[in-house]
Design a protein around this motif. Sequence first.
Motif, PDB file in Angstrom:
ATOM      1  N   GLU A  81       0.692  -1.110  -0.159  1.00  0.00           N
ATOM      2  CA  GLU A  81      -0.139   0.128  -0.028  1.00  0.00           C
ATOM      3  C   GLU A  81       0.758   1.333  -0.008  1.00  0.00           C
ATOM      4  N   HIS A 109      -0.004   0.343  -4.507  1.00  0.00           N
ATOM      5  CA  HIS A 109      -0.745  -0.713  -5.142  1.00  0.00           C
ATOM      6  C   HIS A 109      -2.070  -0.677  -4.300  1.00  0.00           C
ATOM      7  N   MET A 110      -3.029  -0.923  -5.227  1.00  0.00           N
ATOM      8  CA  MET A 110      -4.271  -1.665  -4.537  1.00  0.00           C
ATOM      9  C   MET A 110      -4.104  -2.908  -4.200  1.00  0.00           C
ATOM     10  N   VAL A 111      -4.512  -3.236  -2.719  1.00  0.00           N
ATOM     11  CA  VAL A 111      -4.462  -4.607  -2.470  1.00  0.00           C
ATOM     12  C   VAL A 111      -5.890  -5.015  -2.164  1.00  0.00           C
TER      13      VAL A 111
END
Length: 193
Positions: free
Chosen positions: A28, A32-34
């Motif tokens: 994160e 990034h989108m987790v």
Amino acid sequence: MRVLVLFAHPVETSFGAALHRTVVAALEKAGHMVDDVDLYAEDFDPRLSRAERLAYHDVDADRSAVAPYIEKLKAAEALVLVTPVWNFGWPAILKGFFDRVFLPGVSFRIENGKVKPTLRHIRKLAAVVTYGGTRWRALAIGDPPRKIVTRVLRVQIKPGAPLSYLALYDMNRRSDAERAAFLDDVRRRMEAF
């Protein structure tokens, strides 16, 4: 990048849980989108039912029981596994995830009797794993978890995609400083993922 994190450890105070928190936070932080899937916390049922097995090759079968996981896998651009290795294999809950979610029409298709990978949208793969035994002991029996990541999963994703296998072997005899160093290495690698 959208990253699917699969975490498989039942104890929230474990070193594995610390690794999981580190992986998610570092990804994160890197922007990034987790999609964080904690299989134990979600009470994922690893058992492939009789009906699921009978309909396994039917891509039009009712897959509603695992549909949210299928959607996350299909949406993922990267995959990160965070798991211990128990008895030289994955925890049953993670193995069951592969059995129930990595299905025909999801992770592969069959053309003229041959398996064709369909996870080409996944452009990066990493595994963060801990072993109670030594590297030599794992090697003596072939280190199946490492082979699953570096051979089986690798051929299912985009050809040539970067792959990281971050393993702490013999963790039961590691010092606090050694575990902290591994945790820090994982954090750095995930921030650069």
